[in-house]
Design a protein around this motif. Structure first.
Motif, PDB file in Angstrom:
ATOM      1  N   UNK A   5      47.768 -30.712 -40.659  1.00 19.52           N
ATOM      2  CA  UNK A   5      47.460 -31.979 -39.764  1.00 19.52           C
ATOM      3  C   UNK A   5      48.180 -31.728 -38.148  1.00 19.52           C
ATOM      4  N   UNK A   6      46.971 -31.900 -37.479  1.00 16.36           N
ATOM      5  CA  UNK A   6      47.009 -31.747 -35.818  1.00 16.36           C
ATOM      6  C   UNK A   6      47.669 -32.936 -35.352  1.00 16.36           C
ATOM      7  N   UNK A   7      48.899 -32.629 -34.469  1.00 18.24           N
ATOM      8  CA  UNK A   7      49.472 -33.669 -33.979  1.00 18.24           C
ATOM      9  C   UNK A   7      49.776 -33.511 -32.524  1.00 18.24           C
ATOM     10  N   UNK A   8      49.666 -34.297 -31.613  1.00 24.51           N
ATOM     11  CA  UNK A   8      49.916 -34.160 -30.089  1.00 24.51           C
ATOM     12  C   UNK A   8      50.939 -35.389 -30.205  1.00 24.51           C
ATOM     13  N   UNK A   9      52.164 -34.987 -29.582  1.00 22.77           N
ATOM     14  CA  UNK A   9      53.235 -35.900 -29.257  1.00 22.77           C
ATOM     15  C   UNK A   9      53.669 -35.953 -28.101  1.00 22.77           C
ATOM     16  N   UNK A  10      53.546 -37.104 -27.282  1.00 22.38           N
ATOM     17  CA  UNK A  10      54.013 -37.136 -25.892  1.00 22.38           C
ATOM     18  C   UNK A  10      55.408 -37.665 -25.745  1.00 22.38           C
ATOM     19  N   UNK A  11      56.118 -37.467 -24.951  1.00 27.88           N
ATOM     20  CA  UNK A  11      57.589 -37.737 -24.630  1.00 27.88           C
ATOM     21  C   UNK A  11      57.815 -37.712 -23.160  1.00 27.88           C
ATOM     22  N   UNK A  12      58.860 -38.143 -22.854  1.00 22.15           N
ATOM     23  CA  UNK A  12      59.271 -38.174 -21.346  1.00 22.15           C
ATOM     24  C   UNK A  12      58.924 -39.370 -20.467  1.00 22.15           C
ATOM     25  N   UNK A  13      58.255 -40.686 -21.153  1.00 24.40           N
ATOM     26  CA  UNK A  13      58.075 -41.442 -20.335  1.00 24.40           C
ATOM     27  C   UNK A  13      59.243 -42.548 -19.970  1.00 24.40           C
ATOM     28  N   UNK A  14      59.101 -43.418 -19.313  1.00 26.77           N
ATOM     29  CA  UNK A  14      60.080 -44.427 -19.168  1.00 26.77           C
ATOM     30  C   UNK A  14      60.039 -45.222 -17.947  1.00 26.77           C
ATOM     31  N   UNK A  15      61.030 -45.855 -17.411  1.00 18.97           N
ATOM     32  CA  UNK A  15      61.099 -46.774 -16.344  1.00 18.97           C
ATOM     33  C   UNK A  15      61.869 -45.686 -15.242  1.00 18.97           C
ATOM     34  N   UNK A  16      61.055 -45.835 -14.019  1.00 19.79           N
ATOM     35  CA  UNK A  16      61.778 -45.104 -12.905  1.00 19.79           C
ATOM     36  C   UNK A  16      61.377 -45.807 -11.447  1.00 19.79           C
ATOM     37  N   UNK A  17      62.253 -45.640 -10.743  1.00 25.54           N
ATOM     38  CA  UNK A  17      62.037 -46.294  -9.377  1.00 25.54           C
ATOM     39  C   UNK A  17      61.087 -45.493  -8.506  1.00 25.54           C
ATOM     40  N   UNK A  18      60.359 -46.240  -7.783  1.00 21.56           N
ATOM     41  CA  UNK A  18      59.235 -45.748  -6.833  1.00 21.56           C
ATOM     42  C   UNK A  18      59.974 -44.440  -6.070  1.00 21.56           C
ATOM     43  N   UNK A  19      59.319 -43.528  -5.929  1.00 22.84           N
ATOM     44  CA  UNK A  19      60.042 -42.208  -5.273  1.00 22.84           C
ATOM     45  C   UNK A  19      60.571 -41.267  -6.213  1.00 22.84           C
ATOM     46  N   UNK A  20      60.800 -41.728  -7.560  1.00 20.24           N
ATOM     47  CA  UNK A  20      61.605 -40.807  -8.560  1.00 20.24           C
ATOM     48  C   UNK A  20      60.605 -39.747  -9.180  1.00 20.24           C
ATOM     49  N   UNK A  21      61.288 -39.213 -10.043  1.00 23.78           N
ATOM     50  CA  UNK A  21      60.311 -38.290 -10.892  1.00 23.78           C
ATOM     51  C   UNK A  21      60.657 -38.290 -12.378  1.00 23.78           C
TER      52      UNK A  21
END
Length: 124
Positions: free
Chosen positions: A1-17
């Motif tokens: 079964x093929x899976x693509x799982x994204x992670x690392x998203x969230x809330x960040x202030x403008x100018x952040x990374x």
């Protein structure tokens, strides 16, 4: 079964990374181009960045070229998107996708496997 799982998203202030990751399983990762797309609320999905099978050829949307970096680790079956100097207009859902071409493509139809997405919120 093929899976693509994204992670690392969230809330960040403008100018952040933020650094997004997409872990891929169930396919020969090095035989696929990888792309990042995003969809902002009320807008069409758009290409962000892409990488060739080897990772040597990269492509970016104009808005991403100076601030984002796409990379991949074929030993880890993972593609990354490093996003710096984030702006409120960068908010949305970010998707990774895999395709069978040789070089990165900007067209969504060139990718036939997609992740579920990860949400980015940028506060001003």
């Amino acid at each position: 079964q093929v899976q693509l799982v994204e992670s690392g998203g969230g809330l960040v202030q403008a100018g952040g990374s933020l650094r997004l990751s997409c872990a891929v399983s169930g396919l020969t990762f090095s035989n696929h181009i990888m792309g990042w797309f995003r969809r902002a609320p009320g807008k069409e999905r758009e290409f962000v960045a892409g990488t060739s099978r080897s990772g040597q050829n990269l492509d970016y949307a104009d808005f991403a070229r100076e601030r984002f970096t796409v990379s991949r680790d074929n030993a880890k079956n993972t593609v990354y998107l490093q996003m710096n100097s984030l702006k409120p207009e960068d908010a949305g859902t970010y998707y990774c996708a895999a395709g069978n071409d040789w070089y990165p493509r900007r067209e969504a139809f060139a990718y036939d496997l997609w992740g579920e997405g990860t949400q980015i919120t940028v506060s001003s």
